[in-house]
Design an enzyme around this catalytic site. Structure first.
Site, mmCIF file in Angstrom:
data_model
loop_
_atom_site.group_PDB
_atom_site.id
_atom_site.type_symbol
_atom_site.label_atom_id
_atom_site.label_comp_id
_atom_site.label_asym_id
_atom_site.label_seq_id
_atom_site.Cartn_x
_atom_site.Cartn_y
_atom_site.Cartn_z
ATOM 1 N N HIS A 119 10.418 -23.842 22.721
ATOM 2 C CA HIS A 119 10.859 -24.259 21.841
ATOM 3 C C HIS A 119 12.455 -23.773 21.797
ATOM 4 C CE1 HIS A 119 10.023 -19.698 20.633
ATOM 5 N NE2 HIS A 119 10.855 -19.686 19.972
ATOM 6 N N ASP A 149 3.841 -22.835 25.063
ATOM 7 C CA ASP A 149 5.247 -22.164 24.845
ATOM 8 C C ASP A 149 6.079 -21.661 25.610
ATOM 9 O OD1 ASP A 149 7.672 -22.342 23.345
ATOM 10 O OD2 ASP A 149 7.059 -20.157 22.275
ATOM 11 N N SER A 224 13.881 -14.847 21.058
ATOM 12 C CA SER A 224 12.930 -16.260 21.697
ATOM 13 C C SER A 224 12.631 -16.428 22.551
ATOM 14 C CB SER A 224 13.044 -17.391 20.986
ATOM 15 O OG SER A 224 12.266 -17.132 19.812
#
Length: 374
Positions: A119, A149, A224
């Site tokens: 992402h 992911d 992230s």
């Protein structure tokens, strides 16, 4: 042939916890979301990378967690900042526009392979990587996998400090955890500490159910793709989510590194995960409560696109079929289908029952590798 329902776009609501992928809410220029997925054009089919492995099976370490400076010194240079740009010519009165985002990544080879979150790079038309010494590199996408992911990107560099991969399978609740990343997209190299709060949380994000590590180390937007390290300075997880409810802190999540190794290797070699079985369809979870008008369609999981010559196409499935049962289990959502696929391998024969024009039809599907639509 019956016309497929005109489904109203549904705003994603996590199933178990209100989890948001962190890079999705970091925008450095304007409140603009990412566009369509970016298909990497620089795929490496012959990636020959040696990943350093942890040899000490202890996660306890010998350093007091109160002073983590020695641990950080060992691993901080393996964590990088990632900035992205996404160009869109969509429905904007201003015409083409550019949105920016930020995240983190972890170097896994001396010659520039970096693991991050899918992402973080999804929709990006350009990528920049900044190492701890301030050097900025252009980066290319090697491979992505939305189901886990995970993504691998590459910069042209040598003699980088690669993280040593730990063993997330032997983690215990209460083990030290150190997160290093790029919160807010401008604070690269930020270190936060805590413990492993749980080792196998079932978290659903964007219709993908994942088994993640939970930590109380502070996780913020921009973290992230960054690293979660143990007290030996070994990489045990890739940070990818946090609880976003107002007033709730200390609930961060990371992809455990041990099961991620095979995915990372496939992404480096093939650009995608080729060993996972697929139906080769696009699915949609229809809910009548989300529609503005009365609908004759029942709630459930619908097939809205079929890849030609894929597993579903060869089995005779049709657009607009509603999946009722798969492998003997009742299906209510896309996540149910994906959970069953995870139990199988390519070549397995699996029965499916669908509703088509108010008639139940049973088909037998020979599962295939994922095939891209033409």
């Amino acid at each position: 042939m019956q016309t497929p329902p005109k489904f109203k776009p549904k705003t994603y609501v996590p199933v178990r916890n209100k989890i948001l992928t962190t890079a999705g809410i970091i925008l450095l220029s304007g409140i603009v979301g990412f566009g369509a997925g970016y298909a990497g054009s620089h795929l490496s089919n012959n990636a020959n990378v040696t990943i350093q492995q942890q040899t000490n099976k202890s996660n306890s370490g010998t350093i007091q967690v109160a002073d983590v400076s020695d641990i950080v010194e060992k691993c901080k240079d393996s964590v990088v900042e990632i900035t992205t740009e996404s160009v869109s010519s969509g429905n904007s009165i201003f015409g083409q526009y550019v949105s920016q985002g930020a995240g983190s990544g972890v170097i896994i080879s001396e010659d520039g392979y970096i693991v991050t979150n899918n992402h973080v790079v999804s929709g990006a038309t350009s990528l920049k990587v900044t190492t701890t010494d301030g050097t900025e590199y252009d980066a290319s996408i090697i491979g992505t996998d939305s189901q886990t992911d995970l993504a691998v990107i590459k910069i042209e560099a040598q003699n980088l400090l690669a993280a040593t991969l730990g063993d997330s399978d032997i983690l215990q609740v209460g083990d030290p955890a150190i997160a290093i990343g790029n919160p807010l997209g401008e604070l690269g190299g930020t270190v936060t500490t805590g413990i492993i709060s749980a080792t196998d949380r079932q978290i659903t994000i964007d219709n993908e159910t994942m088994t993640l590590l939970q930590t109380d180390a502070a996780i913020n937007p921009g973290n992230s793709g960054g690293g979660l390290f143990n007290a030996d300075g070994n990489l045990i997880g890739i940070v990818n989510a946090k609880e976003s409810s107002t007033g709730i802190e200390g609930l961060g999540f990371a992809i455990p590194i041990t099961p991620a190794k095979d995915v990372i290797t496939e992404l480096m070699q093939n650009g995608s995960v080729t060993s996972r079985p697929a139906l080769n369809v696009s699915l949609y979870d229809y809910t009548s409560s989300n529609q503005t008008q009365n609908s004759k369609y029942e709630d459930g999981c619908y097939i809205v696109q079929i890849v030609k010559n894929g597993a579903a196409d060869k089995a005779g499935l049709k657009q607009n079929d509603r999946i009722i049962r798969f492998d003997g289990e009742k299906i209510q959502s896309t996540s149910d289908v994906k959970a069953i696929l995870k139990k199988h391998k390519i070549g397995d024969n699996v029965k499916m029952v669908v509703d088509r024009d108010s008639k139940e039809i049973e088909v037998e599907i020979v599962l295939q590798a994922q095939t891209q639509a033409n």
